[in-house]
Design a protein around this motif. Structure first.
Motif, PDB file in Angstrom:
ATOM      1  N   VAL A 244      23.808 -33.652  79.496  1.00 38.80           N
ATOM      2  CA  VAL A 244      23.114 -32.258  79.149  1.00 38.80           C
ATOM      3  C   VAL A 244      24.037 -31.537  78.125  1.00 38.80           C
ATOM      4  O   VAL A 244      23.595 -30.814  77.429  1.00 38.80           O
ATOM      5  N   HIS A 245      25.277 -31.663  77.983  1.00 36.37           N
ATOM      6  CA  HIS A 245      26.021 -31.035  77.080  1.00 36.37           C
ATOM      7  C   HIS A 245      26.139 -31.652  75.751  1.00 36.37           C
ATOM      8  O   HIS A 245      25.949 -30.826  74.730  1.00 36.37           O
ATOM      9  N   CYS A 246      26.130 -32.952  75.756  1.00 35.34           N
ATOM     10  CA  CYS A 246      26.100 -33.418  74.137  1.00 35.34           C
ATOM     11  C   CYS A 246      24.953 -34.161  73.620  1.00 35.34           C
ATOM     12  O   CYS A 246      24.456 -34.373  72.592  1.00 35.34           O
ATOM     13  N   ASN A 247      24.000 -34.504  74.770  1.00 36.59           N
ATOM     14  CA  ASN A 247      22.631 -35.376  74.343  1.00 36.59           C
ATOM     15  C   ASN A 247      22.848 -36.303  73.668  1.00 36.59           C
ATOM     16  O   ASN A 247      21.720 -36.869  72.917  1.00 36.59           O
TER      17      ASN A 247
ATOM     18  N   ALA B 276      32.676 -40.296  84.719  1.00 38.97           N
ATOM     19  CA  ALA B 276      33.694 -40.358  83.735  1.00 38.97           C
ATOM     20  C   ALA B 276      33.429 -39.770  82.583  1.00 38.97           C
ATOM     21  O   ALA B 276      34.213 -38.890  82.135  1.00 38.97           O
ATOM     22  N   HIS B 277      31.964 -39.587  82.048  1.00 42.93           N
ATOM     23  CA  HIS B 277      31.520 -38.958  80.676  1.00 42.93           C
ATOM     24  C   HIS B 277      31.519 -37.399  81.047  1.00 42.93           C
ATOM     25  O   HIS B 277      32.231 -36.757  80.415  1.00 42.93           O
ATOM     26  N   LEU B 278      30.920 -37.062  82.128  1.00 39.72           N
ATOM     27  CA  LEU B 278      30.657 -35.795  82.449  1.00 39.72           C
ATOM     28  C   LEU B 278      31.818 -34.911  82.712  1.00 39.72           C
ATOM     29  O   LEU B 278      32.006 -34.038  82.039  1.00 39.72           O
TER      30      LEU B 278
HETATM   31 ZN   LIG Z   1      28.258 -35.368  76.889  1.00 48.58          ZN
END
Ligand SMILES: [Zn+2]
Length: 153
Positions: A31-34, A41-43
């Motif tokens: 939701v942050h980088c789309n 790990a990503h979030l």
């Molecule tokens: Zn992201």
């Protein structure tokens, strides 16, 4: 906060990659980088949004980005952050508060449609940690008191 941290370390938070296993129609992007798959790990660590938060927090801890992936970072922290000295307590507070606030911010974005900048989220985390540190005797750790701008009494 520690419950959320346990959930993450146990790899149980319902991130979009996990939800997709049960719902093939579910959205999978962060939701942050789309642009990336939303995994633990990503979030929590690898997204530029989260990394900007960690960079600020690590500065307060008197250290810098060590370039590990999330699983390696958790393994490294569990080996090196043992004991209850004020230095270690501050670092553990950082980890717990970061996981809690990044997860909470993700949920606010998805379910409430609100979006805060990484700087504002980092400020919330720093305020939380400063509040917790203000109840700890930091007389023997003036650098922590100085870094976090709390009284050392
Ligand atoms: Zn992201």
């Amino acid at each position: 906060m520690s419950f959320i941290l346990w959930m993450d370390v146990s790899d149980r938070l319902p991130t979009r990659d996990r939800i997709h296993k049960y719902d093939p129609e579910a959205v999978t992007t962060c939701v942050h980088c789309n642009s990336h798959l939303e995994s633990h790990a990503h979030l929590l660590f690898e997204c530029l949004f989260s990394r900007a938060i960690w960079t600020q927090l690590l500065n307060y801890c008197g250290t810098h980005w060590i370039g590990l992936c999330w699983n390696d970072f958790i393994a490294w922290a569990s080996t090196h952050w043992r004991g209850n000295t004020s230095v270690i307590v501050a670092k553990k507070l950082c980890l717990g508060a970061a996981v809690y606030h990044i997860w909470r911010e993700r949920n606010c974005c998805i379910f409430e449609g609100t979006k805060r900048t990484s700087s504002i989220v980092a400020r919330s985390i720093i305020d939380t940690i400063r509040y917790r540190l203000s109840s700890i005797n930091l007389k023997d750790h003036p650098l922590i008191a100085l870094n976090w701008n709390v009284n050392a009494n």
